[in-house]
Enzyme design. Sequence first.
Site, PDB file in Angstrom:
ATOM      1  N   ARG A 125     -17.976  -0.651   4.968  1.00  0.00           N
ATOM      2  CA  ARG A 125     -19.035  -1.322   3.909  1.00  0.00           C
ATOM      3  C   ARG A 125     -19.574  -2.303   4.673  1.00  0.00           C
ATOM      4  O   ARG A 125     -20.882  -2.633   4.349  1.00  0.00           O
ATOM      5  CB  ARG A 125     -17.962  -1.705   3.006  1.00  0.00           C
ATOM      6  CG  ARG A 125     -18.786  -3.061   1.759  1.00  0.00           C
ATOM      7  CD  ARG A 125     -17.524  -3.454   0.733  1.00  0.00           C
ATOM      8  NE  ARG A 125     -16.380  -3.981   1.689  1.00  0.00           N
ATOM      9  CZ  ARG A 125     -16.401  -5.178   1.858  1.00  0.00           C
ATOM     10  NH1 ARG A 125     -17.482  -5.998   1.746  1.00  0.00           N
ATOM     11  NH2 ARG A 125     -15.506  -5.722   2.584  1.00  0.00           N
ATOM     12  N   HIS A 134      -1.253  -5.784   2.029  1.00  0.00           N
ATOM     13  CA  HIS A 134      -2.584  -6.514   1.886  1.00  0.00           C
ATOM     14  C   HIS A 134      -2.157  -7.883   1.157  1.00  0.00           C
ATOM     15  O   HIS A 134      -1.441  -8.171   0.308  1.00  0.00           O
ATOM     16  CB  HIS A 134      -3.523  -5.689   1.080  1.00  0.00           C
ATOM     17  CG  HIS A 134      -4.619  -5.126   1.864  1.00  0.00           C
ATOM     18  ND1 HIS A 134      -4.852  -3.855   1.736  1.00  0.00           N
ATOM     19  CD2 HIS A 134      -5.591  -5.568   2.839  1.00  0.00           C
ATOM     20  CE1 HIS A 134      -5.812  -3.437   2.472  1.00  0.00           C
ATOM     21  NE2 HIS A 134      -6.317  -4.269   3.119  1.00  0.00           N
ATOM     22  N   GLU A 163       0.868  -1.406  -0.038  1.00  0.00           N
ATOM     23  CA  GLU A 163      -0.061  -0.150   0.129  1.00  0.00           C
ATOM     24  C   GLU A 163       0.784   1.370   0.068  1.00  0.00           C
ATOM     25  O   GLU A 163       1.775   1.305   0.862  1.00  0.00           O
ATOM     26  CB  GLU A 163      -0.826   0.038   1.169  1.00  0.00           C
ATOM     27  CG  GLU A 163      -1.892  -1.366   1.300  1.00  0.00           C
ATOM     28  CD  GLU A 163      -2.898  -1.017  -0.091  1.00  0.00           C
ATOM     29  OE1 GLU A 163      -3.058  -0.039  -0.842  1.00  0.00           O
ATOM     30  OE2 GLU A 163      -3.392  -2.264  -0.432  1.00  0.00           O
ATOM     31  N   CYS A 183      -8.070  -1.811   7.736  1.00  0.00           N
ATOM     32  CA  CYS A 183      -6.932  -2.122   7.258  1.00  0.00           C
ATOM     33  C   CYS A 183      -6.412  -0.451   7.090  1.00  0.00           C
ATOM     34  O   CYS A 183      -5.314  -0.052   7.696  1.00  0.00           O
ATOM     35  CB  CYS A 183      -6.730  -2.597   5.957  1.00  0.00           C
ATOM     36  SG  CYS A 183      -6.925  -4.505   6.601  1.00  0.00           S
TER      37      CYS A 183
END
Length: 218
Positions: free
Chosen positions: A94, A170, A84, A147
């Site tokens: 979400r 990730h 990332e 995350c």
Amino acid sequence: MNAFHPTILLTGFEPFGGEPINPSAEIVRRLDGRVIGRHRVVGRVLSCVFGRAREELHAALADAAPRVVLALGQAGGRSELSLERVAINVDDARIPDNAGQQPIDQPIVDGGPTAYWSTLPIKAIVAALRSAALPAAVSQTAGTFLCNHLFFALMHALDRRPGVRGGFLHVPWLPEQAACHPGDFALPLDEQVRGVELALKTTLSTTADTRESGGALA
Ligand code: PCA
């Protein structure tokens, strides 16, 4: 191994979203206590809960006093080990976290900066992983769930610890998870562990990042 090794803090997350396992936690369990490049790995599996994960991270930073921090999380459906690039100052969930909280459009640090860059050599890591036949790419978003929350909290904490480098990786599904997600890519645990070890070795041996394309091929 002895108590005088400098440390690397390696974090993962507990399972969430109905999955029975989280590859990031499995990797942390495999590497906890390992010595890599004369640094001892201190592993911690964090709660998948907004706020609590950040407190657990702060406690781990205080305990381990690491030189390098690599935070891991599962990104089911991704087809690479994803380095990332950036953490952004927003929670926008979400799905609910493991305590049922679902923050929408909330700053992580009120009045904090919009974003922090990873301070790991992400391009050098991608190149090293690809040379070792592991799928890897730079990712431009860690999402807006736990995350990214943890990644932002980490970089905010490290902003006050000069010289300590940190970032987020990730990881894809494990094969046993992908069986329930037909068509999704999976990477066996041994390969994920090999990738994380190599990411840490590359971090320790690289001070200035390389300049090369590290994007996804697709
Ligand atoms: N992955 C989630 C949170 C915990 C994890 O392992 C994410 O990508 O936000």
